[in-house]
Design a protein around this motif. Structure first.
Motif, mmCIF file in Angstrom:
data_model
loop_
_atom_site.group_PDB
_atom_site.id
_atom_site.type_symbol
_atom_site.label_atom_id
_atom_site.label_comp_id
_atom_site.label_asym_id
_atom_site.label_seq_id
_atom_site.Cartn_x
_atom_site.Cartn_y
_atom_site.Cartn_z
ATOM 1 N N ALA A 31 10.541 -10.435 3.630
ATOM 2 C CA ALA A 31 9.388 -9.843 3.901
ATOM 3 C C ALA A 31 8.099 -10.187 4.092
ATOM 4 N N LEU A 32 7.915 -11.288 3.183
ATOM 5 C CA LEU A 32 6.907 -12.161 2.975
ATOM 6 C C LEU A 32 6.791 -13.260 4.041
ATOM 7 N N GLY A 33 7.601 -13.346 4.991
ATOM 8 C CA GLY A 33 7.752 -14.449 5.967
ATOM 9 C C GLY A 33 8.075 -15.888 5.506
ATOM 10 N N VAL A 34 8.991 -15.703 4.282
ATOM 11 C CA VAL A 34 9.709 -17.120 4.024
ATOM 12 C C VAL A 34 10.607 -17.776 5.067
ATOM 13 N N GLU A 35 10.607 -18.994 5.559
ATOM 14 C CA GLU A 35 11.559 -19.377 6.301
ATOM 15 C C GLU A 35 12.717 -20.098 5.856
ATOM 16 N N THR A 36 12.445 -20.577 4.684
ATOM 17 C CA THR A 36 13.289 -21.700 3.965
ATOM 18 C C THR A 36 13.861 -21.294 2.710
ATOM 19 N N LEU A 37 15.174 -21.030 2.566
ATOM 20 C CA LEU A 37 15.606 -20.813 0.991
ATOM 21 C C LEU A 37 16.398 -22.003 0.405
ATOM 22 N N ILE A 59 -1.176 -12.027 -2.815
ATOM 23 C CA ILE A 59 -0.769 -13.565 -2.337
ATOM 24 C C ILE A 59 -1.925 -14.045 -1.376
ATOM 25 N N VAL A 60 -2.447 -15.194 -1.927
ATOM 26 C CA VAL A 60 -3.513 -15.738 -1.249
ATOM 27 C C VAL A 60 -2.908 -16.677 0.050
ATOM 28 N N ASN A 61 -2.095 -17.580 -0.380
ATOM 29 C CA ASN A 61 -1.538 -18.188 0.803
ATOM 30 C C ASN A 61 0.020 -17.864 0.938
ATOM 31 N N GLN A 62 0.244 -17.341 2.246
ATOM 32 C CA GLN A 62 1.835 -16.838 2.396
ATOM 33 C C GLN A 62 2.890 -17.966 2.165
ATOM 34 N N PRO A 63 3.912 -17.715 1.084
ATOM 35 C CA PRO A 63 4.890 -19.033 1.034
ATOM 36 C C PRO A 63 5.727 -18.772 2.171
ATOM 37 N N LYS A 64 6.002 -20.327 2.378
ATOM 38 C CA LYS A 64 7.020 -20.412 3.521
ATOM 39 C C LYS A 64 8.387 -21.036 2.951
ATOM 40 N N ILE A 65 8.549 -21.492 1.783
ATOM 41 C CA ILE A 65 9.710 -21.744 1.001
ATOM 42 C C ILE A 65 10.181 -20.817 -0.107
ATOM 43 N N ALA A 113 20.355 -14.609 3.122
ATOM 44 C CA ALA A 113 19.350 -15.493 3.546
ATOM 45 C C ALA A 113 19.742 -15.595 5.183
ATOM 46 N N ARG A 114 20.894 -15.846 5.562
ATOM 47 C CA ARG A 114 21.450 -16.083 6.726
ATOM 48 C C ARG A 114 21.323 -14.844 7.857
ATOM 49 N N HIS A 115 21.569 -13.632 7.155
ATOM 50 C CA HIS A 115 21.227 -12.177 7.568
ATOM 51 C C HIS A 115 19.801 -12.294 7.996
ATOM 52 N N ALA A 116 18.949 -12.537 6.838
ATOM 53 C CA ALA A 116 17.588 -12.448 7.386
ATOM 54 C C ALA A 116 16.886 -13.604 8.239
ATOM 55 N N GLY A 117 18.054 -14.559 8.645
ATOM 56 C CA GLY A 117 17.175 -15.558 9.578
ATOM 57 C C GLY A 117 16.567 -16.699 8.871
ATOM 58 N N LEU A 118 16.741 -16.920 7.589
ATOM 59 C CA LEU A 118 16.174 -18.022 6.765
ATOM 60 C C LEU A 118 17.174 -19.215 7.024
ATOM 61 N N LYS A 119 16.413 -20.506 6.965
ATOM 62 C CA LYS A 119 17.271 -21.675 6.702
ATOM 63 C C LYS A 119 17.847 -21.708 5.404
ATOM 64 N N VAL A 120 18.781 -22.464 5.268
ATOM 65 C CA VAL A 120 19.348 -22.692 3.643
ATOM 66 C C VAL A 120 19.586 -24.146 3.306
ATOM 67 N N LEU A 121 19.097 -24.466 2.226
ATOM 68 C CA LEU A 121 19.673 -25.530 1.693
ATOM 69 C C LEU A 121 20.032 -25.253 0.112
ATOM 70 N N GLY A 122 21.239 -25.923 -0.195
ATOM 71 C CA GLY A 122 21.773 -25.493 -1.582
ATOM 72 C C GLY A 122 22.205 -27.016 -2.115
ATOM 73 N N ILE A 123 21.726 -27.036 -3.456
ATOM 74 C CA ILE A 123 22.129 -28.176 -3.982
ATOM 75 C C ILE A 123 22.955 -27.725 -5.458
ATOM 76 N N SER A 124 24.030 -28.391 -5.858
ATOM 77 C CA SER A 124 24.625 -28.075 -7.052
ATOM 78 C C SER A 124 24.869 -29.362 -7.796
#
Ligand code: ADE
Length: 260
Positions: free
Chosen positions: A90-96, A6-12, A208-219
């Motif tokens: 593990a890759l440093g993603v902050e938001t799911l 990976i060149v640029n670290q994904p955040k989302i 995701a919450r256990h991992a400390g990620l912020k979450v947005l869900g759309i149904s």
């Protein structure tokens, strides 16, 4: 293994259900990694259903998207269903950002509506954190009181408004599947406070919450699941409505990413 590619670290992180996997094809400057080449990554149990992670730029963000999702009802364990979230962590993603198809239990909803998830009720009968806790992955007892990030919900509502579509808000009830609910079960789930019912999302959000990620869900509401009136639902009906709603759903997800 992935960090080297990976060149640029994904955040989302994007987990796209209900046919939205196509969106991963719009990711620019993409690095694609087959699931089968990633150590420990679950491999599809469904013949001919391969998958890959796509990492690159989408609407001004560096994202990592799953193309090919795992469901508990297909026989994957909870740990396998949620393994991609651990990869994102593990890759440093902050938001799911997670999407799904679901049945509408709130009688004011209709098929084709989109809903911003405000909260969920876990009715799968289990969860992905059962077992020995690894402090490196997250706390033994993660807080779930604000599982779905309020400011991301606001961004989603503003994004919908800015492209002229209306969205519902409500509570997602997660069941294990693959059987749809009986009429009596739907009446119970509605009384418990569920607005929609579906067979995904909850395991990934808990992880995701256990991992400390912020979450947005759309149904995407694909059918009505109102116990008092249920006439039966088929997978074909779900897929047909999901496919008709797809352009609107993709437009919303893209606008959300733009505003994030
Ligand atoms: N996914 C789509 N429609 C559904 C329903 N009625 N029940 C459970 N999962 C669904």
């Amino acid at each position: 293994y992935l960090e080297e590619k990976i060149v640029n670290q994904p955040k989302i992180g994007l987990i796209l259900g209900s046919g939205l996997g196509d969106l991963a094809e719009e990711i620019e400057a993409a690095t694609e990694v087959e699931y089968s080449s990633i150590p420990y990554f679950p491999i599809s149990t469904v013949e001919g259903h391969a998958g890959k992670l796509v990492i690159g730029n989408l609407q001004g963000n560096v994202v990592i998207a799953m193309q090919g999702r795992f469901h508990y009802y297909e026989g994957y364990s909870m740990q396998e269903v949620t393994f991609p979230v651990r990869v994102m962590q593990a890759l440093g993603v902050e938001t799911l950002l997670v999407t799904n198809a679901c049945g509408g239990m709130n009688p004011s909803f209709q098929p084709g509506d989109l809903m911003v998830i405000e909260d969920h009720i876990n009715m799968t009968g289990t969860n992905p954190l059962i077992g020995r806790n690894d402090e490196k992955l997250g706390p033994r007892f993660p807080d779930m009181s604000q599982a779905y990030d309020k400011s991301l919900q606001k961004i989603a509502e503003n994004a919908a408004e800015s492209i002229g579509i209306s969205v519902q808000k409500g509570v997602y009830t997660g069941i294990s599947g693959p059987a749809f609910m009986t009429a009596a079960e739907l009446i119970m789930l509605r009384r418990l406070g569920g607005d929609v019912v579906g067979m995904s999302t909850v395991p990934e959000v808990i992880t995701a919450r256990h991992a400390g990620l912020k979450v947005l869900g759309i149904s995407c509401i694909t059918d009505m699941a109102v116990g008092e009136e249920i006439e039966g639902v088929s997978h074909e009906e779900v897929m047909e409505t999901a496919s008709k709603t797809k352009p609107k759903f993709i437009a919303l997800v893209k606008q959300i990413l733009k505003e994030m």
